[in-house]
Design a protein around this motif. Structure first.
Motif, mmCIF file in Angstrom:
data_model
loop_
_atom_site.group_PDB
_atom_site.id
_atom_site.type_symbol
_atom_site.label_atom_id
_atom_site.label_comp_id
_atom_site.label_asym_id
_atom_site.label_seq_id
_atom_site.Cartn_x
_atom_site.Cartn_y
_atom_site.Cartn_z
ATOM 1 N N GLN A 1 -6.229 41.382 41.199
ATOM 2 C CA GLN A 1 -7.245 40.672 40.132
ATOM 3 C C GLN A 1 -8.643 40.379 40.468
ATOM 4 N N VAL A 2 -8.467 40.176 41.941
ATOM 5 C CA VAL A 2 -9.691 39.429 42.561
ATOM 6 C C VAL A 2 -10.547 40.730 42.632
ATOM 7 N N GLU A 3 -10.161 41.739 42.898
ATOM 8 C CA GLU A 3 -10.986 43.228 43.014
ATOM 9 C C GLU A 3 -11.546 43.187 41.483
ATOM 10 N N LYS A 4 -10.785 43.438 40.621
ATOM 11 C CA LYS A 4 -11.266 43.565 39.192
ATOM 12 C C LYS A 4 -12.264 42.542 38.678
ATOM 13 N N LEU A 5 -12.156 41.202 39.132
ATOM 14 C CA LEU A 5 -13.227 40.166 39.133
ATOM 15 C C LEU A 5 -14.408 40.536 39.774
ATOM 16 N N ARG A 6 -14.453 41.015 40.898
ATOM 17 C CA ARG A 6 -15.378 41.241 41.661
ATOM 18 C C ARG A 6 -16.273 42.435 41.039
ATOM 19 N N MET B 1 -3.885 30.328 39.908
ATOM 20 C CA MET B 1 -3.236 31.243 39.214
ATOM 21 C C MET B 1 -3.909 31.604 37.890
ATOM 22 N N LYS B 2 -4.221 30.687 37.123
ATOM 23 C CA LYS B 2 -4.652 30.909 35.937
ATOM 24 C C LYS B 2 -5.846 31.645 35.443
ATOM 25 N N PRO B 3 -6.712 31.630 36.300
ATOM 26 C CA PRO B 3 -8.054 32.491 36.224
ATOM 27 C C PRO B 3 -7.751 34.015 36.351
ATOM 28 N N LEU B 4 -6.551 34.150 37.158
ATOM 29 C CA LEU B 4 -6.418 35.613 37.567
ATOM 30 C C LEU B 4 -5.351 36.229 36.653
ATOM 31 N N GLY B 5 -5.053 35.476 35.405
ATOM 32 C CA GLY B 5 -4.306 36.031 34.409
ATOM 33 C C GLY B 5 -2.844 35.903 34.515
ATOM 34 N N PHE B 6 -2.460 35.168 35.515
ATOM 35 C CA PHE B 6 -0.910 35.045 35.402
ATOM 36 C C PHE B 6 -0.401 34.079 34.286
ATOM 37 N N THR B 7 0.847 34.505 33.755
ATOM 38 C CA THR B 7 1.536 33.836 32.776
ATOM 39 C C THR B 7 2.088 32.476 33.268
#
Length: 137
Positions: free
Chosen positions: A106-111, A58-64
């Motif tokens: 978030q995965v799409e933004k990272l792509r 979860m962390k690298p996807l920006g979840f608090t």
């Protein structure tokens, strides 16, 4: 939960998290060692490792931390309470679905970011190759 217990060092190696990070997650209530040894060492189970892996993902996807706590609470309740009413179970599942949708976004933004980074690296590589050929030719 299985009966095998691991000390924090083994958990750190398996999860690729630092001892400090694991302790921080314990301090914030995200994970609690399943037991303590007679000497006071933290002891973890496979279930604890799985919980840490959820947090790590979860962390690298920006979840608090609060979001991590909320998702883990929902999944813990779904896993533990077979006596949940249909309405409560559906509400918990909807919480999990919301996190799944956010993770997908978030995965799409990272792509997109990765694609731009690859384009940039390719531009620099081409420039260096161009300059190298000019200097050598």
């Amino acid at each position: 939960m299985d009966g095998k217990h691991m000390q924090i060092g083994e958990v750190a190696a398996r999860t690729e998290l630092s001892l400090r990070t694991i302790r921080h997650y314990e301090e914030t209530g995200l994970v609690t060692p399943s037991a303590r040894s007679q000497g006071g060492f933290r002891l973890y189970t496979e279930t604890d490792v799985a919980r840490l892996m959820v947090i790590r993902r979860m962390k690298p996807l920006g979840f608090t931390l609060d979001q991590m706590r909320d998702l883990l609470d929902a999944t813990d309740r779904l896993d533990a309470d077979a006596a949940l009413g249909a309405e409560e179970r559906e509400a918990l599942l909807e919480r999990v679905r919301a996190y799944q949708r956010e993770a997908a976004a978030q995965v799409e933004k990272l792509r997109v970011q990765l694609s731009r980074a690859e384009d940039f690296e390719g531009t620099l590589r081409a420039r260096l190759e161009q300059d190298s050929q000019a200097a050598g030719g």
